[in-house]
Design an enzyme around this catalytic site. Sequence first.
Site, PDB file in Angstrom:
ATOM      1  N   GLU A 291      -9.405   3.485   2.213  1.00  0.00           N
ATOM      2  CA  GLU A 291      -8.805   3.643   0.571  1.00  0.00           C
ATOM      3  C   GLU A 291      -7.708   2.262   0.761  1.00  0.00           C
ATOM      4  O   GLU A 291      -7.784   2.554   0.081  1.00  0.00           O
ATOM      5  CB  GLU A 291      -7.809   5.041   0.475  1.00  0.00           C
TER       6      GLU A 291
ATOM      7  N   ASP B 136      -2.591  10.485   3.467  1.00  0.00           N
ATOM      8  CA  ASP B 136      -4.229   9.995   3.638  1.00  0.00           C
ATOM      9  C   ASP B 136      -4.382  11.097   4.175  1.00  0.00           C
ATOM     10  O   ASP B 136      -4.521  10.813   5.569  1.00  0.00           O
ATOM     11  CB  ASP B 136      -4.119   8.528   4.371  1.00  0.00           C
TER      12      ASP B 136
ATOM     13  N   LYS C 245     -10.039  13.251   7.748  1.00  0.00           N
ATOM     14  CA  LYS C 245      -9.684  12.626   9.287  1.00  0.00           C
ATOM     15  C   LYS C 245      -9.591  14.191   9.896  1.00  0.00           C
ATOM     16  O   LYS C 245      -9.390  15.165   9.372  1.00  0.00           O
ATOM     17  CB  LYS C 245      -8.446  12.170   9.207  1.00  0.00           C
TER      18      LYS C 245
ATOM     19  N   LYS D  84       0.881  -1.032  -0.254  1.00  0.00           N
ATOM     20  CA  LYS D  84       0.071  -0.208  -0.021  1.00  0.00           C
ATOM     21  C   LYS D  84       0.607   1.021   0.130  1.00  0.00           C
ATOM     22  O   LYS D  84       1.425   1.569   1.015  1.00  0.00           O
ATOM     23  CB  LYS D  84      -0.931   0.286   1.180  1.00  0.00           C
TER      24      LYS D  84
ATOM     25  N   ARG E   6      -7.429  -0.583   1.061  1.00  0.00           N
ATOM     26  CA  ARG E   6      -8.069  -1.959   0.792  1.00  0.00           C
ATOM     27  C   ARG E   6      -7.878  -1.588  -0.914  1.00  0.00           C
ATOM     28  O   ARG E   6      -8.104  -2.581  -1.131  1.00  0.00           O
ATOM     29  CB  ARG E   6      -8.953  -2.272   1.669  1.00  0.00           C
TER      30      ARG E   6
ATOM     31  N   ASP F  12       2.066   6.742   5.506  1.00  0.00           N
ATOM     32  CA  ASP F  12       0.677   5.562   5.095  1.00  0.00           C
ATOM     33  C   ASP F  12       1.435   4.680   3.406  1.00  0.00           C
ATOM     34  O   ASP F  12       0.232   4.057   3.236  1.00  0.00           O
ATOM     35  CB  ASP F  12      -0.580   6.558   5.275  1.00  0.00           C
TER      36      ASP F  12
ATOM     37  N   ASP G  41     -12.132   7.239   4.069  1.00  0.00           N
ATOM     38  CA  ASP G  41     -10.891   6.535   4.635  1.00  0.00           C
ATOM     39  C   ASP G  41     -10.508   5.596   4.330  1.00  0.00           C
ATOM     40  O   ASP G  41      -8.976   5.309   4.743  1.00  0.00           O
ATOM     41  CB  ASP G  41     -10.802   7.146   6.260  1.00  0.00           C
TER      42      ASP G  41
END
Length: 495
Positions: free
Chosen positions: A345, A266, A273, A261, A347, A284, A343
């Site tokens: 995201e 993010d 967030k 990933k 996956r 991230d 959020d």
Amino acid sequence: MNISFADISLGKPGALALVVAEGASPTGVAADLDRKTGGAIKRAMKSSNFTGKSGSVLELVAPHGVPASRILLLGVGKSADLTATILENAGGELIGRLERAKEPSASVVLDAIQSGKLTAGDAAARVAFGAKLRSYRFDKYKTKKKDETGTVKTLAVSTKAAAAARKAYATLEKIADGMFLTRDLVNEPPNVLYPVEFAKRAKTLAKVGVKVEVLGEAQMKKLGMGSLLGVGQGSIRESQLVVMRWNGGKPGDKPVAFVGKGVCFDTGGISLKPPAGMEDMKGDMGGAACVTGLLYALAARKAKVNAVGVIGVVENMPDGNAQRPGDIVTSMSGQTIEIINTDAEGRLVLADALHYTEKRFQPKFMVDLATLTGAIMVALGKEYAGLFSNDDKLSKQLSEAGEAENEKVWRLPMGPAYDKMINSQFADMKNTGSRDGGSITAAQFLLRFVKNTKWAHLDIAGTAMASPQTPINHSWGSGWGVRLLNRLVADHYEG
Ligand code: BES
Ligand code: MN
Ligand code: ZN
């Protein structure tokens, strides 16, 4: 820092460190020194209750009768209990002390310990490895180097097995370089390391023989990667899919595959967030950084394996063009996904990256790494990464490699009852379950994009960044996972 190996010798300038076992009275160089200093070593041990326990250090500044600026005794516990981790920590602790003392050079002697299950060469190499890992710094954006600490320039490791130590360290040094690449990528600010820049840095792996391909948005669109592209759609930065290949194995042999990933930042997207701690979301992309550092290490040490690394690199931003909760996207696998929370995201990025990897390479196994859920820290803290898998053997290999390299993983359950929690009333699935079992439902989501390949998912949200300081790591980005996966390959998939 320059690290060298030499036969046992004394009288070098700088600091002198001795690795000592618990309970044993000074032998070899330590005994010599005790004699030369009129018994100062034994006296200091006694008056400070230093017995050589693992992790303990005794420091004698400006000792009389020897040229050394200081003598450090590094306790490593009982010889029978000695591990690679203990020796690495001793090497790391030494560097920490030398930096604080602004001591630029030192030698460390390993003649007083029995190396237990390790060979003498491996033991010395592990001390050097720990020293090297601790020496990492990321201060390129500080214009005033305030110099609270010094920099260690040379470390000479004295051992009776110098040739063997040199050989073992040559491999470990490559692994450290891979970890440093991972740490650098995680530490870089998000205005500097956006997806195209990440891909550019991955391309530099060509210098060690890695083949690197970069797919842009147009190519991903053609492939039907609607899941990954939806995440990057609110960003002015172009999303990238990077494929790295190291072919060190037999031609035609199926590769092992690592998928990462790579969310360069993010924000949460439209499901924004809260501000507190949002700056941490520059990390991230820790999964992608690990895959990149691993491919570097495997290639640099010329591992006899065919390996691929696939990373989905995007930025998750709120914007007029951003993906909305309620949107339904079609993944490359053909399965549709209802977006509940923008959020969740990571996956979505991995869904397409995993499917692409399985379809194109039919690998022996796929291991993905992702800073996927905050919930994994609720479950495991920062000590263990979460392990999820459809294969008991691969899980066991990962658990054992983790213990050996002190990058530990803990397996969590999966199953149909959890899978059901991500069914959607409008699409094939939704991208979040409820609050319950948040890390598990995320893993179930990923599993829906794996057809029939052995697969493991490592949730590294707690271990890749903002890690607690240890003797071998004071960096925010820890480089976690490179050692673990290098070990997995070395122990089971080479040759
Ligand atoms: N990148 C985060 C997970 C994360 C949190 C990593 C803290 C490192 C530190 C991920 O994309 C995320 O936002 N996950 C959500 C999922 C939720 C919306 C289902 C989370 O964990 O809250
Ligand atoms: Mn998120
Ligand atoms: Zn994320």
